[in-house]
Design a protein around this motif. Structure first.
Motif, PDB file in Angstrom:
ATOM      1  N   TYR A  10       0.850  -1.210   0.000  1.00 55.29           N
ATOM      2  CA  TYR A  10       0.000   0.000   0.000  1.00 55.29           C
ATOM      3  C   TYR A  10       0.880   1.252   0.000  1.00 55.29           C
ATOM      4  O   TYR A  10       0.569   2.246  -0.650  1.00 55.29           O
ATOM      5  CB  TYR A  10      -0.898  -0.026   1.246  1.00 55.29           C
ATOM      6  CG  TYR A  10      -1.566   1.294   1.508  1.00 55.29           C
ATOM      7  CD1 TYR A  10      -2.600   1.743   0.687  1.00 55.29           C
ATOM      8  CD2 TYR A  10      -1.155   2.103   2.564  1.00 55.29           C
ATOM      9  CE1 TYR A  10      -3.210   2.975   0.915  1.00 55.29           C
ATOM     10  CE2 TYR A  10      -1.756   3.324   2.805  1.00 55.29           C
ATOM     11  CZ  TYR A  10      -2.777   3.752   1.972  1.00 55.29           C
ATOM     12  OH  TYR A  10      -3.363   4.964   2.198  1.00 55.29           O
ATOM     13  N   TYR A  11       1.997   1.166   0.695  1.00 56.48           N
ATOM     14  CA  TYR A  11       2.878   2.352   0.770  1.00 56.48           C
ATOM     15  C   TYR A  11       3.488   2.675  -0.591  1.00 56.48           C
ATOM     16  O   TYR A  11       3.574   3.849  -0.973  1.00 56.48           O
ATOM     17  CB  TYR A  11       4.000   2.117   1.778  1.00 56.48           C
ATOM     18  CG  TYR A  11       3.518   1.825   3.175  1.00 56.48           C
ATOM     19  CD1 TYR A  11       2.486   2.558   3.751  1.00 56.48           C
ATOM     20  CD2 TYR A  11       4.087   0.811   3.925  1.00 56.48           C
ATOM     21  CE1 TYR A  11       2.037   2.290   5.035  1.00 56.48           C
ATOM     22  CE2 TYR A  11       3.650   0.535   5.207  1.00 56.48           C
ATOM     23  CZ  TYR A  11       2.622   1.272   5.758  1.00 56.48           C
ATOM     24  OH  TYR A  11       2.193   1.001   7.031  1.00 56.48           O
ATOM     25  N   GLN A  12       3.919   1.640  -1.297  1.00 54.33           N
ATOM     26  CA  GLN A  12       4.479   1.906  -2.639  1.00 54.33           C
ATOM     27  C   GLN A  12       3.409   2.501  -3.549  1.00 54.33           C
ATOM     28  O   GLN A  12       3.684   3.384  -4.358  1.00 54.33           O
ATOM     29  CB  GLN A  12       5.024   0.610  -3.249  1.00 54.33           C
ATOM     30  CG  GLN A  12       6.289   0.131  -2.569  1.00 54.33           C
ATOM     31  CD  GLN A  12       6.641  -1.290  -2.999  1.00 54.33           C
ATOM     32  OE1 GLN A  12       5.824  -2.196  -2.929  1.00 54.33           O
ATOM     33  NE2 GLN A  12       7.853  -1.473  -3.468  1.00 54.33           N
ATOM     34  N   ALA A  13       2.191   1.993  -3.403  1.00 53.89           N
ATOM     35  CA  ALA A  13       1.110   2.477  -4.270  1.00 53.89           C
ATOM     36  C   ALA A  13       0.750   3.930  -3.981  1.00 53.89           C
ATOM     37  O   ALA A  13       0.163   4.608  -4.829  1.00 53.89           O
ATOM     38  CB  ALA A  13      -0.121   1.584  -4.096  1.00 53.89           C
ATOM     39  N   THR A  14       1.093   4.418  -2.789  1.00 53.99           N
ATOM     40  CA  THR A  14       0.726   5.788  -2.414  1.00 53.99           C
ATOM     41  C   THR A  14       1.980   6.623  -2.102  1.00 53.99           C
ATOM     42  O   THR A  14       1.924   7.573  -1.319  1.00 53.99           O
ATOM     43  CB  THR A  14      -0.204   5.767  -1.176  1.00 53.99           C
ATOM     44  OG1 THR A  14       0.407   4.955  -0.161  1.00 53.99           O
ATOM     45  CG2 THR A  14      -1.570   5.201  -1.518  1.00 53.99           C
ATOM     46  N   ALA A  15       3.101   6.256  -2.710  1.00 51.40           N
ATOM     47  CA  ALA A  15       4.377   6.928  -2.409  1.00 51.40           C
ATOM     48  C   ALA A  15       4.504   8.269  -3.131  1.00 51.40           C
ATOM     49  O   ALA A  15       4.086   8.399  -4.278  1.00 51.40           O
ATOM     50  CB  ALA A  15       5.532   6.019  -2.812  1.00 51.40           C
ATOM     51  N   ASN A  16       5.102   9.232  -2.434  1.00 50.75           N
ATOM     52  CA  ASN A  16       5.451  10.514  -3.061  1.00 50.75           C
ATOM     53  C   ASN A  16       6.868  10.385  -3.614  1.00 50.75           C
ATOM     54  O   ASN A  16       7.816  10.877  -3.018  1.00 50.75           O
ATOM     55  CB  ASN A  16       5.477  11.652  -2.029  1.00 50.75           C
ATOM     56  CG  ASN A  16       4.169  11.783  -1.295  1.00 50.75           C
ATOM     57  OD1 ASN A  16       3.115  11.546  -1.859  1.00 50.75           O
ATOM     58  ND2 ASN A  16       4.249  12.172  -0.027  1.00 50.75           N
ATOM     59  N   ARG A  17       7.017   9.706  -4.725  1.00 52.32           N
ATOM     60  CA  ARG A  17       8.383   9.390  -5.175  1.00 52.32           C
ATOM     61  C   ARG A  17       8.911  10.523  -6.056  1.00 52.32           C
ATOM     62  O   ARG A  17       8.753  10.522  -7.264  1.00 52.32           O
ATOM     63  CB  ARG A  17       8.350   8.048  -5.901  1.00 52.32           C
ATOM     64  CG  ARG A  17       9.643   7.654  -6.530  1.00 52.32           C
ATOM     65  CD  ARG A  17      10.341   6.472  -6.003  1.00 52.32           C
ATOM     66  NE  ARG A  17      11.769   6.769  -6.200  1.00 52.32           N
ATOM     67  CZ  ARG A  17      12.745   6.272  -5.519  1.00 52.32           C
ATOM     68  NH1 ARG A  17      12.508   5.472  -4.547  1.00 52.32           N
ATOM     69  NH2 ARG A  17      13.974   6.591  -5.780  1.00 52.32           N
ATOM     70  N   VAL A  18       9.532  11.513  -5.430  1.00 55.45           N
ATOM     71  CA  VAL A  18      10.105  12.624  -6.204  1.00 55.45           C
ATOM     72  C   VAL A  18      11.608  12.734  -5.959  1.00 55.45           C
ATOM     73  O   VAL A  18      12.229  13.720  -6.332  1.00 55.45           O
ATOM     74  CB  VAL A  18       9.438  13.976  -5.844  1.00 55.45           C
ATOM     75  CG1 VAL A  18       8.012  14.028  -6.357  1.00 55.45           C
ATOM     76  CG2 VAL A  18       9.483  14.197  -4.338  1.00 55.45           C
ATOM     77  N   VAL A  19      12.158  11.705  -5.286  1.00 62.72           N
ATOM     78  CA  VAL A  19      13.556  11.786  -4.864  1.00 62.72           C
ATOM     79  C   VAL A  19      14.486  11.650  -6.081  1.00 62.72           C
ATOM     80  O   VAL A  19      14.348  10.736  -6.879  1.00 62.72           O
ATOM     81  CB  VAL A  19      13.846  10.660  -3.841  1.00 62.72           C
ATOM     82  CG1 VAL A  19      15.284  10.691  -3.397  1.00 62.72           C
ATOM     83  CG2 VAL A  19      12.911  10.799  -2.652  1.00 62.72           C
ATOM     84  N   LYS A  20      15.439  12.571  -6.173  1.00 60.77           N
ATOM     85  CA  LYS A  20      16.379  12.561  -7.317  1.00 60.77           C
ATOM     86  C   LYS A  20      17.699  11.903  -6.881  1.00 60.77           C
ATOM     87  O   LYS A  20      18.601  12.570  -6.394  1.00 60.77           O
ATOM     88  CB  LYS A  20      16.679  13.997  -7.765  1.00 60.77           C
ATOM     89  CG  LYS A  20      15.454  14.780  -8.194  1.00 60.77           C
ATOM     90  CD  LYS A  20      15.369  14.805  -9.725  1.00 60.77           C
ATOM     91  CE  LYS A  20      14.234  15.680 -10.219  1.00 60.77           C
ATOM     92  NZ  LYS A  20      12.917  15.368  -9.670  1.00 60.77           N
ATOM     93  N   THR A  21      17.748  10.584  -7.042  1.00 64.97           N
ATOM     94  CA  THR A  21      18.952   9.865  -6.614  1.00 64.97           C
ATOM     95  C   THR A  21      19.967   9.801  -7.760  1.00 64.97           C
ATOM     96  O   THR A  21      19.724  10.323  -8.836  1.00 64.97           O
ATOM     97  CB  THR A  21      18.588   8.439  -6.155  1.00 64.97           C
ATOM     98  OG1 THR A  21      17.909   7.799  -7.233  1.00 64.97           O
ATOM     99  CG2 THR A  21      17.711   8.465  -4.924  1.00 64.97           C
ATOM    100  N   HIS A  22      21.093   9.123  -7.495  1.00 63.94           N
ATOM    101  CA  HIS A  22      22.181   9.101  -8.471  1.00 63.94           C
ATOM    102  C   HIS A  22      22.543   7.667  -8.828  1.00 63.94           C
ATOM    103  O   HIS A  22      22.144   6.729  -8.146  1.00 63.94           O
ATOM    104  CB  HIS A  22      23.411   9.810  -7.902  1.00 63.94           C
ATOM    105  CG  HIS A  22      23.144  11.236  -7.577  1.00 63.94           C
ATOM    106  ND1 HIS A  22      22.610  11.631  -6.373  1.00 63.94           N
ATOM    107  CD2 HIS A  22      23.304  12.352  -8.314  1.00 63.94           C
ATOM    108  CE1 HIS A  22      22.447  12.937  -6.374  1.00 63.94           C
ATOM    109  NE2 HIS A  22      22.870  13.404  -7.541  1.00 63.94           N
TER     110      HIS A  22
END
Ligand code: FAD
Length: 425
Positions: A10-22
Motif C-alpha cells: 500500500y505504501y508503494q502504491a501511495t508513495a510521493n516518489r520525487v527523490v532525485k537519486t544518483h
C-alpha cells in the motif's frame, strides 16, 4: 517468495516518489559513506550533509526498500523491552537518559516533518490494549513508570471506555498515549532522502555493497564502483545479511506482515478506531493496526523466522484482523506485504564501532520507526566528534545469536514458546 520480494505494498502504491537519486559509476571519494537508505542511514546522511560533510549513501535497492518503507508506521515510546533491561545494564540514571533520547527520537520526527515539509500523514495518539482482564494492573504500573520518567499525558481506559473508542469487544482496557502515533512510513523515508539530497548528500540506488572495508581506510565496493571514505556508517539492519561478518550474528531477521483493506469509507473506518490512534495489543507476538488517510485499515502482525512469505498472505493475515474486528469479514484485502525486522537477543538496539571510524546501529527489535532516526543522528554526532550520547547507547551489551545450523531452529522454538505464553498469560 521471500518477504523482501513481496508484491506491491500500500505504501508503494501511495508513495510521493520525487527523490532525485544518483547512479554510481566509477570510483568516488567522500568524507562519509553510509550503507543503507532507511531511517538509520538517511538520518545520519542528513545530519552530516547539513554540517557540510561530503556524504554518499549506498543503497542496494531503492530508498525505503527495507523495513523503513514497509513498517506499521507506528511511532512508539521508549525501547521494545521497556526500561528494566536498560536499568539492569546502565543503572537507573543511564536508563533514564536513554528514555530521554527515545523521547527526542519522536521530537526529531516531528521537527524534520515540519522543517522539510514532508507529506506523510503524521497523527498523534496510541493505544496499548490488553487481551486479558488481569493485565490491567500491568497497565497501571506502566502508566506510573511513565509518570516517574516525566512522560505524562497518558490515560488509562477501562474496558467500557475503550469500547467507545474501538469497534471491538475483545480487549479489557488500554493505556492511551497522546505523544506516540503513526505516519506513512515510506513517505517519511522518501522525505528524509529528499532532505538529505537537498543538503548535498549523494544517494546511489541499485548499488549493493558487495564488500565493505571496515578498517582504518573504510570503503564500499559495488559492481559499479568503489566509494572510499574517512568514515563509514552502517545502517543495513536486517537486510545486511552476511555483508559484514562481524555484524551477522548480532541480529536476527524476523518477518512481519501487513495487510491493507479496501477503502472502507470514513464512517466505517471511524467505527473501528474513532480517534484515529495507532493501536497495538500487549502480546509478545503483537497485532498492530491503524487507519490510513484514505480510510483503510492497515493491520499488521504475525512473525516468521523462516523468512518465507505465506502463499496467500492476505488470507493468512485475515483471521488475525477478523478476530479483532469480526465486522470486516466481507472486506476485500487490496494489499499484503512483508518485511524483515532485526531483533537482538535482549530486544535492545545494538550499536558500536568496528574500528575507530566505522560505526553501526541496528536491531531496534520492532520499534525502530523513531529509534532508527535517533541512532542515525547519534552516529552523525560521533563522526562530528561528540560521541557521548552514542557511547551511552553503545554500553548496552548483547549476546550474539547462535550461528550455523542451530540459528533458525532455536529461534523457531523461542517463538513457539512466546506464542504459548501469550495464550496462557
Ligand atoms: C513489517 C514491519 C513492520 C514494522 N512496524 C514497525 C512499527 O510499527 N513501529 C516501529 O517502531 N518499528 C516497526 N518496524 C521496524 C522498523 O521499520 C525498523 O526498525 C526501521 O525501519 C529500521 O530502519 P533501518 O534504516 O535501520 O533499516 P532498513 O529500513 O531495513 O534499511 C536498511 C537498508 O539497507 C540496505 N542494505 C542492506 N544491505 C546493503 C548492502 N550490502 N549494500 C547497500 N545497501 C544495503 C537495504 O536495502 C535497506 O534499504 C517494522 C518493521 C517491519 C519489517
Amino acid at each position: 517468495m521471500t518477504a523482501s520480494q513481496s508484491a506491491m505494498s500500500y505504501y508503494q502504491a501511495t508513495a510521493n516518489r520525487v527523490v532525485k537519486t544518483h547512479t554510481l559509476s566509477g570510483d568516488v571519494s567522500v568524507d562519509v559513506v553510509v550503507i543503507g537508505a532507511g531511517y538509520t542511514g538517511l538520518s545520519a546522511a542528513l545530519e552530516l550533509a547539513q554540517a557540510g560533510y561530503k556524504v554518499a549513501v549506498i543503497e542496494a535497492q531503492t530508498v525505503g526498500f527495507g523495513a523503513s518503507g514497509r513498517n506499521g508506521g507506528q511511532i512508539c515510546t521508549g525501547f521494545s523491552p521497556g526500561q528494566g533491561r536498560l536499568e539492569a545494564q546502565l543503572g537507573k540514571d543511564g536508563a533514564r537518559a536513554c528514555f530521554g533520547l527515545a523521547e527526542e527520537a519522536k521530537v526529531l520526527i516531528e521537527q524534520r516533518i515540519t522543517k522539510h515539509k514532508i507529506d506523510c500523514d503524521l497523527t498523534w495518539g496510541y493505544m496499548h490494549c490488553i487481551p486479558k482482564a488481569h493485565q490491567f494492573g500491568e497497565l497501571e504500573a506502566w502508566a506510573a513508570d511513565y509518570e516517574a520518567l516525566g512522560y505524562g499525558g497518558n490515560i488509562l481506559l477501562t474496558k467500557a471506555e475503550l469500547e467507545t473508542k474501538l469497534g471491538t469487544t475483545i480487549y479489557h482496557g488500554a493505556l492511551r498515549e497522546s505523544r506516540a502515533g503513526h505516519f506513512h512510513p515510506l513517505n517519511y523515508c522518501l522525505g528524509l532522502a529528499d532532505a538529505a539530497i537537498k543538503a548535498g548528500a549523494m544517494i546511489y540506488e541499485n548499488a549493493p555493497a558487495l564488500e565493505l572495508g571496515t578498517g582504518a581506510a573504510p570503503f564500499a565496493r559495488t559492481a559499479r564502483g568503489k566509494v572510499s571514505a574517512k568514515f563509514m556508517i552502517i545502517g543495513g539492519n536486517a537486510y545486511l545479511g552476511r555483508t559484514v561478518p562481524a555484524l551477522y550474528g548480532r541480529v536476527m531477521p524476523v518477518a512481519s506482515y501487513i495487510i491493507a483493506t479496501e477503502p472502507l469509507g470514513e464512517k466505517r473506518a471511524k467505527a473501528l478506531i474513532a480517534d484515529n490512534e495507532a493501536v497495538a495489543n500487549t502480546n509478545f507476538i503483537v497485532d498492530y493496526y491503524r487507519r490510513s488517510k484514505d480510510h483503510r485499515l492497515l493491520f499488521g502482525g504475525r512473525a516468521s523466522y523462516s523468512g518465507m512469505m505465506p502463499a496467500n498472505l492476505g488470507e493468512y493475515m485475515r483471521p488475525r484482523m477478523t478476530h479483532v474486528f469480526p465486522q470486516l469479514q466481507d472486506v476485500k484485502i487490496d494489499y499484503a506485504w512483508g518485511g524483515y525486522i532485526a531483533i537482538t537477543s535482549n530486544r535492545l538496539p545494538d550499536c558500536g564501532r568496528l574500528s575507530p571510524t566505522v560505526y553501526y546501529a541496528h536491531g531496534y527489535s520492532g520499534q525502530g520507526v523513531a529509534l532508527a532516526g535517533l541512532y542515525g543522528k547519534l552516529m552523525a554526532e560521533a563522526v562530528r566528534g561528540t560521541a557521548e550520547r552514542f557511547d551511552l547507547m553503545a554500553r548496552v551489551k548483547h549476546l550474539p545469536f547462535p550461528g550455523g545450523a542451530l540459528r533458525t531452529p532455536l529461534l523457531v522454538a523461542a517463538m513457539a514458546y512466546y506464542r504459548i505464553r501469550d495464550v496462557l498469560s
